[in-house]
Write a protein that holds these residues in place. Sequence first.
Motif: not given
Ligand SMILES: [Zn+2]
Length: 400
Positions: A240, A250, A257, A254, A252
């Motif tokens: 990540h 992504c 990644c 973000n 997560c």
């Molecule tokens: Zn990510």
Amino acid sequence: MRKGDWKLIQELNRSIILNKIRLDGPISRIELAKGNRISPSTVAAAVQELIREGYVTEIGRGESSGGRKPILLRFAPDNHFLFAASISNTVIEVAQLNLEANILRKESAPVGTRQGEGVIELMLGMIDRFVTETGSLDACIGIAVTTPGVVNVEQGVVYYNSKLRLNDVPVKQLVESRYGIKTWVENDTNSLVLAERRFGSYSSFANLIYIMVGNGIGAGILVNDMILRGKLGGAGEFGHTSVNRSGIRCECGNVGCLENSVSWPAVHSRMMAAMASGRQTLIHDLTGGDISRIEPAVYKEALSREDRLAMDITEEIAEHLGAGIVNLVNLFNPGAIVLGGNVAQDNPILLHKVEEHISRYAMRILKDDLVVGQSSLGDDGKLIGAAAVVLQDLFQFSLT
Ligand SMILES: [Zn+2]
């Protein structure tokens, strides 16, 4: 000195002595005392205890340097065992291992569509079967559970794993209350870097980074022989880190990644798209045109036969992965970088391209003696990794 401190020192001495016998045995009590600057009486007491508990055996007399021939001691790895459970985003493996991290028996089960509690239940069911078949747990020294994601090792809680939806799961408590056996929980790549250092080919590197390039991407980072964890245990979320500000979003939170461009799902979707667009590739022949048969082994086979599509994909992976690894090299100055996971394992072409990238772009002084290699633990790496977590406690590696 308080009584508790004295007991702790005794235990540490015992671990140091046991590890020395493991590594240097057959060895005499006198040599043990000399080599470790521990008094002969402390060595004698610890050895007595280790023999009584079955960790060490006497194997007759060695050469004398004058006087009586000393009795030699040897590590006895088969009188005890441990259980290792490795959770990944696709499969759970459980094994029973001896104290040299040799696998005695193992089982695996696909995770399928399970998430959260369902994943933990599947693992507990598998451990249940091992426990039932083993009968007595008297010789069991511990259970280790490893998983991708953010893990608090002190409390044995999995804080976060987005794919399996594990959030604040008290794995240590669940396993310990079920079996009454001391349990460790560790992030999977942390356990792998430990295993490469203690049971693999990278034993001479106290500054070592293991990079998993598989269904997910992660890194286990060993700095001066200590696992780098960060405040919550989240250090090493290499997948990540940002490599493309205009890349895809992504899970997560973000964008762009590394994981979304170099993991197996990323490679897989590029191969499917190419096949769907009618591009000429060996992957058609290797799968008989059946896209459900696109496996990592198919990609690596096509690559070894210099298939253009597989080569192009590998070029792209090497570029992104290489850029990420250059950042790691310049941040942590490791002695060696180990690549594992189903995309990188047994993939000499990828390894070579990544090496080239590092050699071109990392700081010269940091890359000159840097070793870049593939995992030395084979297909059972994750189970050996989990075992290393329990054995780390038994042997107190970092003190010896
Ligand atoms: Zn990510």
